[in-house]
Scaffold this motif. Structure first.
Motif, PDB file in Angstrom:
ATOM      1  N   LEU A 113       5.656  -6.272  22.936  1.00 20.62           N
ATOM      2  CA  LEU A 113       5.726  -5.180  21.957  1.00 20.62           C
ATOM      3  C   LEU A 113       4.772  -5.382  20.786  1.00 20.62           C
ATOM      4  CD1 LEU A 113       9.584  -4.553  21.772  1.00 20.62           C
ATOM      5  CD2 LEU A 113       7.885  -3.435  23.209  1.00 20.62           C
ATOM      6  N   LEU A 114       3.993  -6.471  20.791  1.00 18.82           N
ATOM      7  CA  LEU A 114       3.077  -6.745  19.687  1.00 18.82           C
ATOM      8  C   LEU A 114       2.068  -5.621  19.433  1.00 18.82           C
ATOM      9  CD1 LEU A 114       2.265 -10.549  19.976  1.00 18.82           C
ATOM     10  CD2 LEU A 114       3.463  -9.365  18.141  1.00 18.82           C
ATOM     11  N   PRO A 115       1.552  -4.929  20.460  1.00 14.33           N
ATOM     12  CA  PRO A 115       0.584  -3.854  20.165  1.00 14.33           C
ATOM     13  C   PRO A 115       1.123  -2.793  19.221  1.00 14.33           C
ATOM     14  CG  PRO A 115       0.520  -4.401  22.493  1.00 14.33           C
ATOM     15  CD  PRO A 115       1.678  -5.153  21.920  1.00 14.33           C
ATOM     16  N   PHE A 116       2.435  -2.598  19.170  1.00 18.13           N
ATOM     17  CA  PHE A 116       3.013  -1.558  18.307  1.00 18.13           C
ATOM     18  C   PHE A 116       3.238  -2.060  16.891  1.00 18.13           C
ATOM     19  CE2 PHE A 116       4.071  -0.625  22.675  1.00 18.13           C
ATOM     20  CZ  PHE A 116       3.664   0.693  22.782  1.00 18.13           C
ATOM     21  N   VAL A 165      -0.591   1.120  13.418  1.00 20.91           N
ATOM     22  CA  VAL A 165       0.181   1.482  12.224  1.00 20.91           C
ATOM     23  C   VAL A 165      -0.629   2.411  11.324  1.00 20.91           C
ATOM     24  CG1 VAL A 165       1.300   0.571  10.170  1.00 20.91           C
ATOM     25  CG2 VAL A 165       1.530  -0.637  12.338  1.00 20.91           C
ATOM     26  N   ARG A 166      -1.882   2.099  11.127  1.00 24.12           N
ATOM     27  CA  ARG A 166      -2.696   2.936  10.236  1.00 24.12           C
ATOM     28  C   ARG A 166      -3.010   4.295  10.873  1.00 24.12           C
ATOM     29  NH1 ARG A 166      -4.023   0.591   5.710  1.00 24.12           N
ATOM     30  NH2 ARG A 166      -4.075  -1.684   5.536  1.00 24.12           N
ATOM     31  N   ALA A 167      -3.134   4.340  12.177  1.00 24.12           N
ATOM     32  CA  ALA A 167      -3.342   5.638  12.831  1.00 24.12           C
ATOM     33  C   ALA A 167      -2.127   6.538  12.640  1.00 24.12           C
ATOM     34  CB  ALA A 167      -3.615   5.422  14.323  1.00 24.12           C
ATOM     35  N   ALA A 168      -0.927   5.960  12.753  1.00 24.27           N
ATOM     36  CA  ALA A 168       0.292   6.754  12.529  1.00 24.27           C
ATOM     37  C   ALA A 168       0.409   7.184  11.079  1.00 24.27           C
ATOM     38  CB  ALA A 168       1.516   5.938  12.944  1.00 24.27           C
ATOM     39  N   ASP A 228       7.682   1.365  13.603  1.00 29.06           N
ATOM     40  CA  ASP A 228       8.945   1.974  13.188  1.00 29.06           C
ATOM     41  C   ASP A 228       8.974   2.225  11.682  1.00 29.06           C
ATOM     42  OD1 ASP A 228       9.761   1.897  15.758  1.00 29.06           O
ATOM     43  OD2 ASP A 228      11.302   0.362  15.508  1.00 29.06           O
ATOM     44  N   GLU A 229       8.343   1.321  10.916  1.00 28.51           N
ATOM     45  CA  GLU A 229       8.419   1.408   9.461  1.00 28.51           C
ATOM     46  C   GLU A 229       7.573   2.552   8.906  1.00 28.51           C
ATOM     47  OE1 GLU A 229      10.549  -0.432   8.096  1.00 28.51           O
ATOM     48  OE2 GLU A 229      10.924  -1.842   9.732  1.00 28.51           O
ATOM     49  N   VAL A 230       6.431   2.819   9.539  1.00 28.35           N
ATOM     50  CA  VAL A 230       5.522   3.831   9.009  1.00 28.35           C
ATOM     51  C   VAL A 230       5.747   5.201   9.639  1.00 28.35           C
ATOM     52  CG1 VAL A 230       3.652   3.539  10.665  1.00 28.35           C
ATOM     53  CG2 VAL A 230       3.114   4.140   8.304  1.00 28.35           C
ATOM     54  N   GLU A 277       0.810  -1.221   0.000  1.00 24.69           N
ATOM     55  CA  GLU A 277       0.000   0.000   0.000  1.00 24.69           C
ATOM     56  C   GLU A 277       0.841   1.267   0.000  1.00 24.69           C
ATOM     57  OE1 GLU A 277      -2.808  -0.058   3.168  1.00 24.69           O
ATOM     58  OE2 GLU A 277      -3.525  -2.078   2.725  1.00 24.69           O
ATOM     59  N   GLY A 278       2.156   1.115   0.147  1.00 30.43           N
ATOM     60  CA  GLY A 278       3.031   2.288   0.107  1.00 30.43           C
ATOM     61  C   GLY A 278       3.192   3.020   1.421  1.00 30.43           C
ATOM     62  N   LEU A 279       2.764   2.402   2.538  1.00 31.36           N
ATOM     63  CA  LEU A 279       2.848   3.099   3.829  1.00 31.36           C
ATOM     64  C   LEU A 279       4.275   3.175   4.351  1.00 31.36           C
ATOM     65  CD1 LEU A 279      -0.325   1.826   5.725  1.00 31.36           C
ATOM     66  CD2 LEU A 279      -0.052   3.750   4.174  1.00 31.36           C
ATOM     67  N   PHE A 280       5.193   2.383   3.784  1.00 36.94           N
ATOM     68  CA  PHE A 280       6.575   2.414   4.254  1.00 36.94           C
ATOM     69  C   PHE A 280       7.467   3.283   3.360  1.00 36.94           C
ATOM     70  CE2 PHE A 280       6.034  -2.169   6.049  1.00 36.94           C
ATOM     71  CZ  PHE A 280       5.182  -1.665   7.006  1.00 36.94           C
ATOM     72  N   ASP A 281       6.911   3.881   2.309  1.00 34.99           N
ATOM     73  CA  ASP A 281       7.723   4.639   1.355  1.00 34.99           C
ATOM     74  C   ASP A 281       8.395   5.830   2.032  1.00 34.99           C
ATOM     75  OD1 ASP A 281       6.819   2.870  -0.483  1.00 34.99           O
ATOM     76  OD2 ASP A 281       5.463   4.243  -1.517  1.00 34.99           O
ATOM     77  N   THR A 282       9.652   6.033   1.686  1.00 36.07           N
ATOM     78  CA  THR A 282      10.379   7.175   2.260  1.00 36.07           C
ATOM     79  C   THR A 282       9.818   8.502   1.782  1.00 36.07           C
ATOM     80  OG1 THR A 282      11.984   7.008   0.449  1.00 36.07           O
ATOM     81  CG2 THR A 282      12.502   5.822   2.487  1.00 36.07           C
TER      82      THR A 282
END
Length: 419
Positions: free
Chosen positions: A227-230, A236-239, A260-262, A138-143
């Motif tokens: 750490l699974l909740p993160f 992830v989608r909220a961030a 961390d990725e998004v 979906e491109g959420l990790f794109d720089t």
């Protein structure tokens, strides 16, 4: 007997629709519910154990849904409990094969556990990897989506656990670096089944705050499951949907949740997040002093160079004795004026002589000169009294025609008598 039985069956309340006039007994409805639930058979379910009590060899407990507000009671009979190989307790995430049962006497639904096991780490990793690939597609990790943090945020939003070490680390280190920094803290559970929903809600709430310039999500280190909740899709989608830059400061350097990725910036620890979000006032003041020193040195060099250059210019003859150039140019100007006057007079004389010669040639070629020698020009007068064509032959002037005769001294009007 069969007829009587059939008649009784036909009039049995079990086959009669319930109405206000002939309602079902409670027991009949409960039996129907139990029969319908019994037809479900066995089913695999997943959830979190919220209660685990051992009594008389049997286990009685409750299992809660991981994402929704739904809980079901379960029973592990002694025969099954004796075969369990693992240790189970409150907070464990499990997968169980169960058979739903409706207790008619008590009117409650329970499930009988036939098999139960912890959710394996390998299975969790596979789920996370599938989610990672989906979000990456979906491109959420794109720089290109990453946004730069403000140099000095006026208000920092912080999502963290109440009275946690992460909260203290971020606030203490940020305040040490810039004493005037301000925080808007949103407390949330940072582990357990409520963590994902509360962290996502915290990000959304701080993103709506008009004065928050950057959002930091902070939690100290922990094991993989803590750490699974993160890595939860809601967080992830909220961030990713936030318009305010988000900094992920979860765990230690080796931890890498999907947040961390998004996030717009990944900090290795909460302390590192404080260092990355606000500048160090001491370093900035030192930088200003260095810049001021470099500017002063550079300006001094430029002034010295320009002063030397001006001195060199002033030492040149053109500036040391400027009247000398004026005198030299004045003499040259006088010579050019005299030369120009001479050339102008000579040109006027030449053009005057040429004009006299041209005038003499024009006079010699002029018809008036011919008339001065006694000749005349006869013209046939056109209608309207305007002289027309010059007469060259007497036949051109029929009798009675008006003729205009031009002489040196003027003109005469005549009438032709014919040839």
């Amino acid at each position: 007997m069969s007829d009587a039985g059939s008649g009784a069956s036909a009039s049995s309340p079990a086959n009669t629709p319930a109405t206000r006039e002939s309602p079902w007994p409670v027991g009949l409805m409960s039996e129907k519910i139990a029969a319908w639930i019994d037809r479900l058979g066995t089913v695999w379910i997943e959830g979190e154990i919220t209660q685990w009590q051992l009594r008389g060899g049997h286990v009685y407990g409750k299992l809660r849904d991981l994402t929704q507000d739904a809980t079901v009671s379960f029973t592990v009979w002694r025969s099954v409990a004796q075969r369990l190989t693992g240790e189970f307790s409150q907070g464990d995430r499990v997968v169980a094969l169960v058979k739903p049962n409706f207790w008619v006497k008590g009117g409650s639904l329970t499930v009988q556990v036939l098999e139960i096991s912890h959710v394996g780490l390998g299975e969790l990793l596979q789920r996370l990897e599938r989610l990672r690939r989906q979000l990456q597609t979906e491109g959420l990790f794109d720089t290109s989506r990453k946004r730069a943090l403000p140099f000095l945020p006026s208000l920092i939003g912080l999502v963290t656990g109440r009275d946690s070490d992460a909260e203290k680390d971020v606030i203490r280190n940020a305040t040490l670096r810039w004493p005037g920094v301000r925080f808007q803290v949103h407390y949330a559970a940072v582990q357990g089944d409520r963590a994902a929903a509360e962290v996502a809600a915290g990000i959304e709430a701080l993103d709506r705050h008009p004065d928050v310039d950057v959002i930091v999500v902070a939690r100290g280190g922990g094991d993989f499951q803590n750490l699974l909740p993160f890595s939860d899709e809601r967080v992830v989608r909220a961030a990713a949907a936030a318009t305010t830059p988000v900094v992920s400061a979860v765990g230690h350097e080796a931890d890498r949740p999907l947040l961390d990725e998004v996030a717009d910036l990944r900090a290795s620890t909460p302390t590192d997040a404080a260092k990355r979000v606000v500048p160090d006032v001491g370093e900035e003041l030192a930088g200003l002093d260095q810049a001021r020193s470099r500017m002063s040195a550079r300006i001094g060099q430029v002034l010295a160079s320009e002063t030397e250059r001006i001195a060199q210019l002033r030492s040149r003859p053109v500036l040391a004795m400027p009247e000398r150039i004026v005198d030299e140019r004045a003499e040259e100007l006088v010579r050019w004026i005299a030369r120009g006057t001479e050339l102008a007079e000579r040109t006027v004389e030449d053009r005057t002589r040429e004009l006299d010669r041209t005038r003499a040639r024009l006079t010699a070629l002029s018809p008036r000169a011919t008339l001065e020698r006694g000749y005349a020009i006869a013209q046939l007068v056109a209608p309207g009294g305007v002289p027309g064509a010059v007469l060259r032959d007497p036949a051109d002037a029929p009798a009675g025609a008006a003729i205009r005769i031009s002489l040196a001294g003027g003109g005469l009007d005549a009438t032709s008598n014919g040839a």
